[in-house]
Scaffold this motif. Sequence first.
Motif, PDB file in Angstrom:
ATOM      1  N   ALA A  93       0.855  -1.185   0.000  1.00 27.35           N
ATOM      2  CA  ALA A  93       0.000   0.000   0.000  1.00 27.35           C
ATOM      3  C   ALA A  93       0.890   1.234   0.000  1.00 27.35           C
ATOM      4  O   ALA A  93       2.074   1.165   0.358  1.00 27.35           O
ATOM      5  CB  ALA A  93      -0.932   0.006   1.200  1.00 27.35           C
ATOM      6  N   ARG A  96      -1.169   8.508   0.918  1.00 31.95           N
ATOM      7  CA  ARG A  96      -2.106   9.251   0.106  1.00 31.95           C
ATOM      8  C   ARG A  96      -1.393  10.259  -0.805  1.00 31.95           C
ATOM      9  O   ARG A  96      -0.531  11.016  -0.378  1.00 31.95           O
ATOM     10  CB  ARG A  96      -3.100   9.995   0.994  1.00 31.95           C
ATOM     11  CG  ARG A  96      -4.246  10.670   0.229  1.00 31.95           C
ATOM     12  CD  ARG A  96      -5.252  11.297   1.190  1.00 31.95           C
ATOM     13  NE  ARG A  96      -6.372  11.902   0.484  1.00 31.95           N
ATOM     14  CZ  ARG A  96      -7.444  11.240   0.071  1.00 31.95           C
ATOM     15  NH1 ARG A  96      -7.548   9.944   0.315  1.00 31.95           N
ATOM     16  NH2 ARG A  96      -8.427  11.862  -0.575  1.00 31.95           N
ATOM     17  N   VAL A 142     -10.464   6.917  -1.341  1.00 27.42           N
ATOM     18  CA  VAL A 142      -9.019   6.693  -1.216  1.00 27.42           C
ATOM     19  C   VAL A 142      -8.333   7.019  -2.537  1.00 27.42           C
ATOM     20  O   VAL A 142      -8.927   6.915  -3.613  1.00 27.42           O
ATOM     21  CB  VAL A 142      -8.709   5.235  -0.805  1.00 27.42           C
ATOM     22  CG1 VAL A 142      -9.337   4.909   0.536  1.00 27.42           C
ATOM     23  CG2 VAL A 142      -9.187   4.261  -1.873  1.00 27.42           C
ATOM     24  N   GLY A 145      -3.624   3.424  -4.761  1.00 29.80           N
ATOM     25  CA  GLY A 145      -2.429   2.974  -4.052  1.00 29.80           C
ATOM     26  C   GLY A 145      -2.645   2.875  -2.556  1.00 29.80           C
ATOM     27  O   GLY A 145      -1.972   2.091  -1.881  1.00 29.80           O
ATOM     28  N   GLU A 146      -3.592   3.639  -2.018  1.00 29.79           N
ATOM     29  CA  GLU A 146      -3.928   3.513  -0.602  1.00 29.79           C
ATOM     30  C   GLU A 146      -4.763   2.242  -0.407  1.00 29.79           C
ATOM     31  O   GLU A 146      -5.371   1.727  -1.348  1.00 29.79           O
ATOM     32  CB  GLU A 146      -4.780   4.703  -0.141  1.00 29.79           C
ATOM     33  CG  GLU A 146      -4.041   5.986   0.083  1.00 29.79           C
ATOM     34  CD  GLU A 146      -4.951   7.019   0.728  1.00 29.79           C
ATOM     35  OE1 GLU A 146      -4.773   7.285   1.930  1.00 29.79           O
ATOM     36  OE2 GLU A 146      -5.836   7.564   0.023  1.00 29.79           O
ATOM     37  N   ARG A 147      -4.798   1.767   0.840  1.00 27.97           N
ATOM     38  CA  ARG A 147      -5.665   0.614   1.129  1.00 27.97           C
ATOM     39  C   ARG A 147      -7.115   1.023   0.932  1.00 27.97           C
ATOM     40  O   ARG A 147      -7.533   2.088   1.354  1.00 27.97           O
ATOM     41  CB  ARG A 147      -5.443   0.129   2.559  1.00 27.97           C
ATOM     42  CG  ARG A 147      -4.042  -0.418   2.782  1.00 27.97           C
ATOM     43  CD  ARG A 147      -3.926  -1.195   4.089  1.00 27.97           C
ATOM     44  NE  ARG A 147      -2.526  -1.484   4.369  1.00 27.97           N
ATOM     45  CZ  ARG A 147      -1.822  -2.444   3.779  1.00 27.97           C
ATOM     46  NH1 ARG A 147      -2.406  -3.205   2.874  1.00 27.97           N
ATOM     47  NH2 ARG A 147      -0.550  -2.642   4.083  1.00 27.97           N
ATOM     48  N   SER A 150     -10.176   2.353  -4.785  1.00 21.06           N
ATOM     49  CA  SER A 150     -10.177   3.683  -5.390  1.00 21.06           C
ATOM     50  C   SER A 150     -11.039   3.640  -6.646  1.00 21.06           C
ATOM     51  O   SER A 150     -10.912   2.724  -7.471  1.00 21.06           O
ATOM     52  CB  SER A 150      -8.749   4.091  -5.747  1.00 21.06           C
ATOM     53  OG  SER A 150      -8.718   5.414  -6.243  1.00 21.06           O
ATOM     54  N   SER A 213      -6.891  -4.404   1.171  1.00 22.31           N
ATOM     55  CA  SER A 213      -5.740  -4.209   0.291  1.00 22.31           C
ATOM     56  C   SER A 213      -5.996  -3.026  -0.634  1.00 22.31           C
ATOM     57  O   SER A 213      -7.120  -2.532  -0.742  1.00 22.31           O
ATOM     58  CB  SER A 213      -5.482  -5.479  -0.535  1.00 22.31           C
ATOM     59  OG  SER A 213      -6.625  -5.800  -1.317  1.00 22.31           O
ATOM     60  N   ALA A 214      -4.939  -2.570  -1.304  1.00 26.55           N
ATOM     61  CA  ALA A 214      -5.069  -1.449  -2.234  1.00 26.55           C
ATOM     62  C   ALA A 214      -5.627  -1.958  -3.555  1.00 26.55           C
ATOM     63  O   ALA A 214      -4.996  -2.766  -4.238  1.00 26.55           O
ATOM     64  CB  ALA A 214      -3.712  -0.793  -2.447  1.00 26.55           C
ATOM     65  N   HIS A 241      -5.727  -4.898  -8.553  1.00 20.63           N
ATOM     66  CA  HIS A 241      -5.075  -4.760  -7.237  1.00 20.63           C
ATOM     67  C   HIS A 241      -3.696  -4.150  -7.436  1.00 20.63           C
ATOM     68  O   HIS A 241      -3.083  -4.277  -8.503  1.00 20.63           O
ATOM     69  CB  HIS A 241      -4.950  -6.123  -6.555  1.00 20.63           C
ATOM     70  CG  HIS A 241      -3.995  -7.070  -7.244  1.00 20.63           C
ATOM     71  ND1 HIS A 241      -4.382  -7.878  -8.292  1.00 20.63           N
ATOM     72  CD2 HIS A 241      -2.668  -7.296  -7.052  1.00 20.63           C
ATOM     73  CE1 HIS A 241      -3.336  -8.584  -8.722  1.00 20.63           C
ATOM     74  NE2 HIS A 241      -2.287  -8.257  -7.980  1.00 20.63           N
ATOM     75  N   LEU A 242      -3.193  -3.467  -6.400  1.00 21.64           N
ATOM     76  CA  LEU A 242      -1.864  -2.868  -6.467  1.00 21.64           C
ATOM     77  C   LEU A 242      -0.812  -3.968  -6.544  1.00 21.64           C
ATOM     78  O   LEU A 242      -0.724  -4.813  -5.653  1.00 21.64           O
ATOM     79  CB  LEU A 242      -1.622  -1.986  -5.241  1.00 21.64           C
ATOM     80  CG  LEU A 242      -0.272  -1.258  -5.217  1.00 21.64           C
ATOM     81  CD1 LEU A 242      -0.163  -0.252  -6.365  1.00 21.64           C
ATOM     82  CD2 LEU A 242      -0.082  -0.541  -3.863  1.00 21.64           C
TER      83      LEU A 242
END
Length: 248
Positions: A93, A96, A142, A145-147, A150, A213-214, A241-242
Amino acid sequence: MAAPQSPGSTPTRSAPGSTLGRALMWPAVTAGLGMLLIYNSFGTSADDKPPAPPAAVAPAMPAPEVLGSHAAPRPVAPSKPPVDPAKPPVGPAMLRSVPTRLQIPSLAVNAPFTSLAVGAGGRLNPPPANDPNLVGWFKDGVTPGERGASIIAGHVDTKTGPAVFLQLRFLKPGATVDIIRADGSVATFKVDSVETFSKAKFPDKRVYSDTPSAQLRLITCGGPYNKTVKDYEDNVVAFAHLDSSKNG
């Protein structure tokens, strides 16, 4: 494009369980996740041909006017939220940082971002329809990339022709999505699946619920174009997912 909710147009946010329509209703915080609607007017359905190798975006087509749709999760504070014991952190993650550019190499997408907010009447404002190569990010959710999940939305077409997410439905599992962020970092997401949902049965919780998860959701309109209600009948959603990140 369009997002889940009851028939409507401009994206709005409503409580989970609602479906995309022409407007997205902003839900009460205690009601959990909501949905955003978007409105689609005049036009014909987008080109159904799979994407050519990164080169041209798509052939010219009649001038439909279709506004993309978004769905946005509950607003989150920039500060780190408390950890939910039922959803412990998973995977990588990032801190911000607002997104500035979206790149999808396999679809030849390279587009700048605009932020999306809830406007008067409780509806989420869509990206400007006069710029086909523009994607919108729900700024109270979010950052990529943040948990959490997005939310990013783009038009499938506009009154001038094809738009940024015209070929989103052809995105393949394993494809990468790069998001350049304001701090110079790059968040690289890997596509898990791309699915088409009827607006009447849109899975709000699956698309908009918070995640440990991100993750990323790319949303646009899809399916048949209903000339009677001037709206696409479905939504196309890419789940990702990231996978990795790179500092600026």
